[in-house]
Design a protein around this motif. Structure first.
Motif, PDB file in Angstrom:
ATOM      1  N   GLU A  31     -19.890  -6.316 -20.764  1.00  0.00           N
ATOM      2  CA  GLU A  31     -21.499  -7.109 -20.273  1.00  0.00           C
ATOM      3  C   GLU A  31     -21.795  -7.826 -19.249  1.00  0.00           C
ATOM      4  N   HIS A  47     -29.789  -7.018 -15.703  1.00  0.00           N
ATOM      5  CA  HIS A  47     -29.461  -8.639 -16.192  1.00  0.00           C
ATOM      6  C   HIS A  47     -29.447  -7.264 -17.295  1.00  0.00           C
ATOM      7  N   LEU A  48     -28.280  -7.055 -17.932  1.00  0.00           N
ATOM      8  CA  LEU A  48     -28.188  -6.038 -19.641  1.00  0.00           C
ATOM      9  C   LEU A  48     -27.937  -7.411 -20.860  1.00  0.00           C
ATOM     10  N   ASP A  49     -28.668  -7.133 -21.988  1.00  0.00           N
ATOM     11  CA  ASP A  49     -28.717  -8.217 -23.191  1.00  0.00           C
ATOM     12  C   ASP A  49     -27.182  -8.165 -23.801  1.00  0.00           C
ATOM     13  N   ASN A  50     -26.543  -7.045 -23.715  1.00  0.00           N
ATOM     14  CA  ASN A  50     -25.795  -6.924 -24.318  1.00  0.00           C
ATOM     15  C   ASN A  50     -25.565  -5.255 -24.636  1.00  0.00           C
ATOM     16  N   ASN A  63     -27.544  -2.345 -24.485  1.00  0.00           N
ATOM     17  CA  ASN A  63     -28.958  -2.493 -24.604  1.00  0.00           C
ATOM     18  C   ASN A  63     -29.656  -3.726 -23.647  1.00  0.00           C
ATOM     19  N   GLY A  64     -31.318  -3.520 -23.730  1.00  0.00           N
ATOM     20  CA  GLY A  64     -32.282  -4.429 -22.499  1.00  0.00           C
ATOM     21  C   GLY A  64     -31.256  -4.843 -21.276  1.00  0.00           C
ATOM     22  N   ARG A  66     -32.203  -4.044 -17.321  1.00  0.00           N
ATOM     23  CA  ARG A  66     -33.307  -4.303 -16.364  1.00  0.00           C
ATOM     24  C   ARG A  66     -32.710  -4.595 -15.060  1.00  0.00           C
ATOM     25  N   ASP A  79     -39.759  -6.135 -12.111  1.00  0.00           N
ATOM     26  CA  ASP A  79     -38.651  -5.220 -12.711  1.00  0.00           C
ATOM     27  C   ASP A  79     -38.718  -3.079 -11.852  1.00  0.00           C
ATOM     28  N   ALA A  82     -37.049  -0.347 -15.735  1.00  0.00           N
ATOM     29  CA  ALA A  82     -36.558  -1.498 -17.480  1.00  0.00           C
ATOM     30  C   ALA A  82     -35.992  -0.350 -18.770  1.00  0.00           C
ATOM     31  N   GLY A  84     -34.561  -0.293 -22.751  1.00  0.00           N
ATOM     32  CA  GLY A  84     -34.480  -0.619 -23.528  1.00  0.00           C
ATOM     33  C   GLY A  84     -32.750  -0.313 -23.782  1.00  0.00           C
ATOM     34  N   THR A  85     -32.332   1.103 -24.374  1.00  0.00           N
ATOM     35  CA  THR A  85     -30.851   1.407 -25.105  1.00  0.00           C
ATOM     36  C   THR A  85     -30.291   3.148 -23.521  1.00  0.00           C
TER      37      THR A  85
END
Length: 265
Positions: A31, A47-50, A63-64, A66, A79, A82, A84-85
């Motif tokens: 991450e 950006h990566l959420d996790n 996950n996440g 962008r 973006d 984008a 989700g996974t």
């Protein structure tokens, strides 16, 4: 001798400690790596959420994710990609080697924006950013050779990658191009398969792997445009088919709606 043994034991403990830290914190390391180095490589927002990497199973997910538009080259602040996974299957033993082997990456249902500014599109601009950040594109874009004594940023020792398969499935692309009215035309993206990134050379840098992925997405976009029948290539640009296609179809729909309203009254 006793002192040397103590120093040797301390070194072993230190190495083991580092390895344990990497094994226990690989998710946060991934991450941090994406969020810290992604913007430097692409010169856009990334950006990566996790990350959820199963070290012992060799599988995981991002996950996440962008990736922003290259606003530094005049594109709209939004973006470019984008998703989700992103699922990943990797060789877990290679994580501690100089070359990380990734068996498969599946990018499912990405939302992609394709935008043009004159004769340049946002994917070409992103590739230029990646090339510049790795020391190659300024010379390549102008046809000049690298100045003597200057080494590209990628010449520094770093982890290398071999990516055996990348699949992009169930994607949607919004085309914001010259001659297209409104917010853009939405198209289904055909399945994209990119194979053997870095395999022939025994591994490639993350930046070059990213460029290969961008190239593959770009090829998929072009195929989607060709299949749509609404967008044509003219003078090196993707343009709306003004002789027919979506523009003509939209006009016919409006005329049909007007006729229906006349009938109601």
């Amino acid at each position: 001798m006793k002192k040397l043994l103590l120093i040797g034991a301390a070194a072993v403990v230190l190495v083991v400690g580092i390895l344990v830290y990497v094994l226990l914190n690989v998710d946060s390391i991934v991450e941090m790596g994406v969020n810290e180095f992604g913007p430097k490589v692409t010169q856009t927002e990334v950006h990566l959420d996790n990350a959820d990497i199963g070290l012992f199973s060799g599988s995981g997910a991002l996950n996440g994710l962008r990736v922003g538009n290259p606003v530094n080259r005049g594109f709209k602040p939004r973006d470019l990609l984008a998703v989700g996974t992103i699922s990943v299957q990797l060789d877990r033993d290679s994580l501690l080697s100089d070359t990380i082997i990734i068996h498969e990456i599946v990018i499912d249902a990405p939302a992609i924006v394709y935008e043009t500014q004159g004769k340049m599109d946002n994917f070409e601009a992103l590739l230029k950013n990646i090339q510049e950040s790795t020391g190659g594109s300024k010379a390549e874009a102008s046809g000049e050779s690298e100045p003597a004594g200057e080494q590209p940023a990628e010449s520094k020792p770093s982890k290398k990658l071999i990516i055996e398969n990348v699949y992009v499935r169930n994607g949607q692309v919004t085309a914001d191009i010259t001659g297209l009215p409104g917010e853009g035309l939405s198209l289904d993206l055909p399945e994209i398969h990119i194979a053997d990134i870095g395999k022939e050379s025994g591994g490639t840098t993350p930046a070059k792997a990213a460029a290969k992925l961008v190239d593959g997405l770009y090829d998929g976009l072009q195929q989607a445009f060709k299949d749509s029948g609404d967008i044509v290539m003219q003078g090196g640009e993707w343009l709306m088919d003004q002789a027919g296609g979506a523009t003509q179809g939209a006009q016919e729909e409006v005329e049909g709606a007007v006729d229906e309203l006349k009938g109601l009254f």
